[in-house]
Design a protein around this motif. Structure first.
Motif, PDB file in Angstrom:
ATOM      1  N   ARG A  98      -8.217 -19.948  30.475  1.00 22.59           N
ATOM      2  CA  ARG A  98      -8.698 -19.131  31.732  1.00 22.59           C
ATOM      3  C   ARG A  98      -9.519 -17.992  31.315  1.00 22.59           C
ATOM      4  NH1 ARG A  98      -4.538 -17.113  35.411  1.00 22.59           N
ATOM      5  NH2 ARG A  98      -6.305 -17.180  36.989  1.00 22.59           N
ATOM      6  N   TYR A  99      -8.879 -17.255  30.373  1.00 23.22           N
ATOM      7  CA  TYR A  99      -9.534 -15.993  30.014  1.00 23.22           C
ATOM      8  C   TYR A  99     -10.655 -15.978  29.036  1.00 23.22           C
ATOM      9  CZ  TYR A  99      -5.544 -14.346  32.527  1.00 23.22           C
ATOM     10  OH  TYR A  99      -4.520 -14.084  33.463  1.00 23.22           O
ATOM     11  N   VAL A 100     -11.239 -17.248  28.756  1.00 22.54           N
ATOM     12  CA  VAL A 100     -12.477 -17.358  28.195  1.00 22.54           C
ATOM     13  C   VAL A 100     -13.459 -18.241  28.525  1.00 22.54           C
ATOM     14  CG1 VAL A 100     -11.500 -16.815  25.637  1.00 22.54           C
ATOM     15  CG2 VAL A 100     -11.437 -19.149  26.700  1.00 22.54           C
ATOM     16  N   GLY A 101     -13.492 -18.034  30.287  1.00 24.68           N
ATOM     17  CA  GLY A 101     -14.456 -18.871  30.955  1.00 24.68           C
ATOM     18  C   GLY A 101     -13.910 -20.538  31.077  1.00 24.68           C
ATOM     19  N   GLY A 102     -12.830 -20.810  30.677  1.00 24.93           N
ATOM     20  CA  GLY A 102     -12.342 -22.085  30.973  1.00 24.93           C
ATOM     21  C   GLY A 102     -12.392 -22.871  29.614  1.00 24.93           C
ATOM     22  N   LYS A 103     -12.896 -22.521  28.831  1.00 21.85           N
ATOM     23  CA  LYS A 103     -13.440 -22.973  27.325  1.00 21.85           C
ATOM     24  C   LYS A 103     -13.248 -22.261  26.251  1.00 21.85           C
ATOM     25  CE  LYS A 103     -15.680 -27.419  29.003  1.00 21.85           C
ATOM     26  NZ  LYS A 103     -16.802 -28.255  28.982  1.00 21.85           N
ATOM     27  N   MET A 104     -12.856 -22.451  25.083  1.00 20.10           N
ATOM     28  CA  MET A 104     -13.055 -21.529  23.974  1.00 20.10           C
ATOM     29  C   MET A 104     -14.209 -22.033  23.114  1.00 20.10           C
ATOM     30  SD  MET A 104     -10.367 -20.568  20.949  1.00 20.10           S
ATOM     31  CE  MET A 104      -9.667 -19.316  22.154  1.00 20.10           C
ATOM     32  N   SER A 105     -15.274 -20.983  22.954  1.00 22.84           N
ATOM     33  CA  SER A 105     -16.509 -21.490  22.465  1.00 22.84           C
ATOM     34  C   SER A 105     -16.390 -21.595  21.122  1.00 22.84           C
ATOM     35  CB  SER A 105     -17.558 -20.322  22.686  1.00 22.84           C
ATOM     36  OG  SER A 105     -18.551 -20.237  21.983  1.00 22.84           O
ATOM     37  N   ILE A 106     -17.319 -22.624  20.482  1.00 22.40           N
ATOM     38  CA  ILE A 106     -17.405 -22.585  18.993  1.00 22.40           C
ATOM     39  C   ILE A 106     -17.936 -21.438  18.429  1.00 22.40           C
ATOM     40  CG2 ILE A 106     -19.647 -23.339  18.933  1.00 22.40           C
ATOM     41  CD1 ILE A 106     -19.177 -25.721  17.324  1.00 22.40           C
ATOM     42  N   GLU A 107     -18.195 -20.660  19.029  1.00 16.44           N
ATOM     43  CA  GLU A 107     -18.706 -19.087  18.331  1.00 16.44           C
ATOM     44  C   GLU A 107     -17.512 -18.409  18.046  1.00 16.44           C
ATOM     45  OE1 GLU A 107     -21.595 -17.242  20.958  1.00 16.44           O
ATOM     46  OE2 GLU A 107     -23.136 -19.024  20.500  1.00 16.44           O
ATOM     47  N   MET A 108     -16.263 -18.808  18.873  1.00 14.37           N
ATOM     48  CA  MET A 108     -15.109 -17.633  18.591  1.00 14.37           C
ATOM     49  C   MET A 108     -14.553 -18.096  17.362  1.00 14.37           C
ATOM     50  SD  MET A 108     -14.081 -17.646  22.595  1.00 14.37           S
ATOM     51  CE  MET A 108     -15.062 -17.035  23.822  1.00 14.37           C
ATOM     52  N   GLU A 109     -13.203 -17.388  16.835  1.00 15.93           N
ATOM     53  CA  GLU A 109     -12.854 -17.312  15.600  1.00 15.93           C
ATOM     54  C   GLU A 109     -11.695 -18.422  15.413  1.00 15.93           C
ATOM     55  OE1 GLU A 109     -13.993 -12.885  15.011  1.00 15.93           O
ATOM     56  OE2 GLU A 109     -13.146 -13.621  16.912  1.00 15.93           O
ATOM     57  N   ILE A 110     -10.900 -18.789  16.495  1.00 17.60           N
ATOM     58  CA  ILE A 110      -9.749 -19.630  16.418  1.00 17.60           C
ATOM     59  C   ILE A 110     -10.352 -20.879  15.665  1.00 17.60           C
ATOM     60  CG2 ILE A 110      -7.874 -20.588  17.403  1.00 17.60           C
ATOM     61  CD1 ILE A 110      -7.338 -17.869  16.630  1.00 17.60           C
TER      62      ILE A 110
END
Length: 617
Positions: free
Chosen positions: A164-176
């Motif tokens: 919820r705190y990353v717009g609903g989806k984690m982006s491929i640009e993020m680190e995890i």
């Protein structure tokens, strides 16, 4: 660039004198602060006085490796060398007394940096052997690296509450997703030796030896939920990391990610004191040890710091000294648009505001207890470049621009003015009245968050002339402006109260684009004093905050520093021509229809062909 979310890098080794401060010669006791900005293509250092004046900027190009399609890697060893060289040259060029430097602040792209937890040496991220055979210490997976496609899909399939705190989806640009990719491809014994940083936290670690992390990094890009938000107890979410296949990161209270705040780790908001500059780092920078180093931020967030605290020049006159105080609550109405290759849109709010297709809300990342939201356009500078360079008249336009010793954007702007004069047009916008360009050639980041979006054009002709290129270029600028309105309207409909736009980056120099954005959004656009250096200026303010720390650990509020050290910018107001405003409102209606119809068309076609025999990808 932004994501590379800072201004366009200057050429390697370039040094530009931003302004001069005679007090450097007359008053040797002027305090200075250093800002360091690591973008996608370069590392820059600026020297700022205690009055907020930038007296010099130096930059060095940083190396980038692409071992295969979609893979982008860098090296903290190389970046650190570029940082140290830039600081030394900026200091030398302006004869700055080393002992006058009080603080250093860093910003960087939101890239994953990997080190060994036992030796603190860089860990190679280049497969398949991960052996650093070339000796380049390639230990950074860059933000724009798209290798963890499957890992990102797996993460988002969990539907975990933290998403919820990353717009609903984690982006491929993020680190995890990138950490999970490394686990899936690295030999186990190597992965087990890794500890992970956002790049800006890696830089403060290299500067001080401290393992302190910034809330900006971990909250915005690593799935960290601040304690107290939605029942979060430790910040890191153990059930989430275990579900996606990274249970080992939970061991020892998440030590390899930075630990638990106040237990075995420390987390700070922007500019809070990380620690003193170490002897080793000081020697490499040519500075005395002990200088205060502030907690860093992601580069786009340094753009917010460097712009939204500015006073505004109305015409040629600065706001009256008796004007209302530049209070932090005014930040809630100001959108920071950090423009480069792409554009990031940052807004602060007092309470959490959830917006579909907008990353966040993120608490504590810049100012304690306040929330940030991050929207964005996947390509703005890159879109303009692509449209111009793929047009048949590009070579002719480029040649003419060189003849006049100007860049192609300035030339095309002048050509549009000449076209408007010849046609006796009431406004430049009139030239593109029957051309409708929808420019999501690189997918949509906000507000519909659809990476499969593409471009569309209505009104194409066989025109291969310079006039045809100029109109296509105008339509592209118009698209950027209309999509900015789409993002702002979506954010305001969800609870934001944005009423002005504070720009940074080289696009600020494009007066036609600024006019279109102001008019399409029907709100003023504020252009900063340091157009090319707003981001690194913000980083220097982090150094000023760190330097203000007293013996009890308290420091001057960041907003007060921004209010005191920001330089007045100039306002670009919406058009006063009601007919031009009417045209842009009609164009916005078509823009929305093009956006919605593309999604509908794709859905209808996918439905029509779903029974066709085809090979699975």
């Amino acid at each position: 660039m932004a994501r590379g979310n800072g201004p366009i890098p200057t050429s390697g080794g370039h040094l530009r004198k931003m302004s001069t401060d005679p007090r450097n010669e007359l008053h040797p006791h002027v305090d200075h602060f250093i800002g360091v900005d690591v973008g996608t293509g370069s590392a820059r250092a600026c020297i700022m006085t205690d009055q907020g004046d930038i007296v010099g900027v130096a930059s060095e190009n940083i190396d980038l490796w692409q071992p295969q399609t979609g893979f982008y890697e860098q090296s903290t060893t190389d970046i650190w060398r570029c940082i140290c060289s830039s600081i030394r040259r900026a200091m030398d060029q302006h004869n700055i007394d080393r002992n006058s430097v009080r603080g250093i602040g860093f910003d960087a792209t939101c890239s994953l940096a990997v080190f060994s937890h036992d030796t603190d040496e860089p860990m190679c991220v280049t497969g398949p052997d991960f052996d650093n055979k070339d000796g380049m210490d390639r230990n950074i997976i860059l933000w724009l690296d798209h290798r963890p496609i499957k890992e990102t899909q797996k993460i988002n399939a969990t539907k975990h509450n933290l998403l919820r705190y990353v717009g609903g989806k984690m982006s491929i640009e993020m680190e995890i997703p990138k950490v999970l990719w490394l686990k899936n491809h690295m030999p186990k014994e190597q992965f087990d030796r890794c500890k992970f940083y956002d790049l800006t936290d890696a830089l403060t670690h290299m500067a001080t030896g401290s393992e302190t992390r910034s809330f900006c990094s971990v909250v915005c890009k690593q799935g960290f939920v601040p304690v107290g938000v939605d029942g979060s107890v430790k910040g890191w979410q153990e059930d989430f990391l275990s579900t996606i296949g990274l249970p080992e990161l939970c061991e020892d209270n998440f030590k390899r990610m930075g630990g638990v705040n106040g237990v075995n780790g420390k987390y700070l908001t922007a500019g809070e004191l990380v620690g003193p500059l170490s002897d080793k780092a000081a020697a490499e920078m040519g500075l005395p040890a002990g200088i205060a180093v502030g907690s860093g931020v992601i580069d786009a967030y340094a753009g917010w710091i460097g712009t939204v605290g500015a006073k505004v020049l109305l015409g040629e006159e600065e706001l009256n000294q008796d004007a209302p105080k530049n209070d932090v609550t005014q930040a809630f109405t100001r959108l920071a648009a950090v423009a480069g290759t792409s554009t990031c849109h940052l807004a602060m709010s007092e309470k959490p505001v959830f917006v579909d297709g907008v990353w966040g809300p993120y608490r504590d990342v810049l100012i304690p207890d306040y929330w940030m939201a991050e929207g964005g356009q996947s390509a703005t500078g890159e879109l303009l470049k692509h449209v111009i360079e793929t047009h048949p008249a590009f070579n002719e336009a480029f040649s003419v621009a060189e003849t006049f010793n100007t860049n192609i954007y300035s030339y095309l702007n002048e050509h549009l003015r000449e076209m408007a004069d010849k046609a006796h047009a009431p406004a430049i916008s009139w030239l593109g009245r029957h051309f409708f360009f929808y420019g999501d050639l690189f997918g949509n980041r906000s507000p519909i968050a659809d990476p499969d979006m593409k471009g569309a054009a209505i009104g194409l002709s066989s025109d291969k002339s310079l006039d045809g290129l100029a109109v296509y270029y105008l339509a592209t600028m118009e698209f950027i402006a209309l999509q900015t309105r789409h993002i702002i309207e979506t954010m305001n409909a969800s609870g934001h109260i944005i009423s002005s736009i504070f720009m940074s980056g080289s696009q600020c120099q494009n007066d036609i684009l600024m006019h279109l954005i102001a008019s399409a959004c029907d709100m003023p656009v504020l252009v900063p004093r340091y157009v090319h250096a707003a981001v690194v200026h913000g980083a220097a303010m982090l150094g000023a905050k760190a330097a203000s720390t007293d013996k009890e650990g308290k420091s001057e509020p960041l907003w007060n520093i921004m209010d005191r050290l920001s330089k007045a910018g100039k306002a670009v107001h919406p058009t006063k021509d009601p007919e031009e405003m009417k045209l842009l409102k009609a164009k916005y209606k078509v823009f929305l229809e093009q956006c919605e119809s593309q999604q509908r068309y794709r859905k209808e076609i996918d439905e029509a062909i779903k029974s066709w025999p085809h090979k699975k990808a």
